[in-house]
Design a protein around this motif. Structure first.
Motif, PDB file in Angstrom:
ATOM      1  N   UNK A  90       0.805  -1.217   0.000  1.00 60.60           N
ATOM      2  CA  UNK A  90       0.000   0.000   0.000  1.00 60.60           C
ATOM      3  C   UNK A  90       0.840   1.269   0.000  1.00 60.60           C
ATOM      4  N   UNK A  91       1.873   1.325   0.790  1.00 58.59           N
ATOM      5  CA  UNK A  91       2.631   2.564   0.930  1.00 58.59           C
ATOM      6  C   UNK A  91       3.539   2.837  -0.264  1.00 58.59           C
ATOM      7  N   UNK A  92       4.048   1.802  -0.917  1.00 57.08           N
ATOM      8  CA  UNK A  92       5.024   2.003  -1.982  1.00 57.08           C
ATOM      9  C   UNK A  92       4.460   1.746  -3.380  1.00 57.08           C
ATOM     10  N   UNK A  93       3.284   1.197  -3.468  1.00 53.31           N
ATOM     11  CA  UNK A  93       2.613   0.924  -4.730  1.00 53.31           C
ATOM     12  C   UNK A  93       3.446   0.046  -5.674  1.00 53.31           C
ATOM     13  N   UNK A  94       3.846  -1.114  -5.182  1.00 53.39           N
ATOM     14  CA  UNK A  94       4.336  -2.173  -6.046  1.00 53.39           C
ATOM     15  C   UNK A  94       3.531  -3.416  -5.708  1.00 53.39           C
ATOM     16  N   UNK A  95       3.515  -4.365  -6.609  1.00 49.62           N
ATOM     17  CA  UNK A  95       2.734  -5.575  -6.379  1.00 49.62           C
ATOM     18  C   UNK A  95       3.611  -6.808  -6.521  1.00 49.62           C
ATOM     19  N   UNK A  96       3.164  -7.868  -5.876  1.00 51.41           N
ATOM     20  CA  UNK A  96       3.782  -9.182  -6.040  1.00 51.41           C
ATOM     21  C   UNK A  96       2.702 -10.133  -6.520  1.00 51.41           C
ATOM     22  N   UNK A  97       2.913 -10.711  -7.684  1.00 51.46           N
ATOM     23  CA  UNK A  97       1.942 -11.621  -8.277  1.00 51.46           C
ATOM     24  C   UNK A  97       2.381 -13.064  -8.026  1.00 51.46           C
ATOM     25  N   UNK A  98       1.511 -13.840  -7.420  1.00 49.45           N
ATOM     26  CA  UNK A  98       1.779 -15.248  -7.134  1.00 49.45           C
ATOM     27  C   UNK A  98       1.044 -16.090  -8.172  1.00 49.45           C
ATOM     28  N   UNK A  99       1.790 -16.844  -8.946  1.00 56.60           N
ATOM     29  CA  UNK A  99       1.220 -17.617 -10.056  1.00 56.60           C
ATOM     30  C   UNK A  99       0.531 -18.878  -9.551  1.00 56.60           C
ATOM     31  N   UNK A 100      -0.353 -19.467 -10.374  1.00 60.14           N
ATOM     32  CA  UNK A 100      -0.954 -20.751 -10.005  1.00 60.14           C
ATOM     33  C   UNK A 100       0.102 -21.832  -9.757  1.00 60.14           C
ATOM     34  N   UNK A 101       1.198 -21.792 -10.521  1.00 58.53           N
ATOM     35  CA  UNK A 101       2.263 -22.784 -10.321  1.00 58.53           C
ATOM     36  C   UNK A 101       2.887 -22.630  -8.934  1.00 58.53           C
TER      37      UNK A 101
END
Length: 219
Positions: A96-107
């Motif tokens: 929230x504070x830095x506005x980056x995301x981490x995407x976790x794949x189905x694999x």
């Protein structure tokens, strides 16, 4: 709403733009979580809530964690978006504070189910909630050649031209790829899957993770 044609950057913008519409829901969940903390007998205590935005119908998970009883007043809050594609369910952790995301794949969650949770009956949604409620914090490093060798021995594939990284969590070691301010988690391995010489490769990162967890959470 997240649709199949969206890029990761478009998904990032969609979730951050839609999240403020959940403000009242977040406040309600926080109050409800306080009641659960008061009834809890073991800590850390965590609970997750499914929330859908009213207009765009985006699916968010809010995970609240109290490290001890007094934590009900100021719990740790994790915000995650879920979306589904043909290959399975993706989870997106929002910073929230830095506005980056981490995407976790189905694999990633397939490997988490097999290697860490060892639960083949839980739904994808329940497994994702368990991961975020149970495993917190991470120490991050760009992959060295020795780390890449460990990755290849377990997954048998890695893109040498990409910005690859490894991070330590309470669950084990997560490997992924960075695209600007978007981190894509590809897979996870447990500590006991590694040979002793492979553990030595990650020992400094593990020690950093332990120190950080003690500083931030007292554990």
């Amino acid at each position: 709403m997240i649709v199949h044609s969206m890029t990761f950057t478009e998904i990032q913008n969609e979730l951050y733009n839609d999240l403020p519409t959940l403000k009242n829901k977040i406040l309600y969940c926080q109050k409800e979580f306080k009641r659960r903390v008061l009834k809890a007998s073991r800590y850390p205590f965590a609970y997750s809530y499914d929330c859908y935005t009213r207009i765009k119908k985006n699916h968010f998970i809010l995970t609240f964690t109290a490290m001890k009883r007094s934590g009900k007043k100021n719990p740790l809050v994790g915000v995650y978006g879920l979306y589904t594609r043909a290959e399975g369910v993706y989870a997106v952790a929002l910073a929230i504070e830095e506005e980056f995301i981490t995407i976790f794949s189905p694999h990633f969650f397939k490997r988490y189910r097999e290697r860490i949770a060892k639960d083949f009956l839980a739904s994808a949604g329940d497994l994702i909630k368990r991961y975020f409620a149970t495993h917190r914090g991470f120490s991050y490093a760009v992959l060295s050649e020795d780390m890449k060798a460990v990755y290849r021995s377990l997954e048998n594939k890695i893109d040498d031209g990409s910005d690859c990284f490894v991070c330590v969590t309470t669950a084990g070691y997560c490997f992924g790829e960075r695209q600007g301010n978007i981190y894509i988690m590809k897979t996870i391995v447990s500590e006991d899957m590694l040979f002793e010489n492979q553990k030595e490769t990650f020992s400094d990162l593990r020690e950093k993770f332990i120190r950080t967890n003690k500083e931030l959470y007292g554990i």
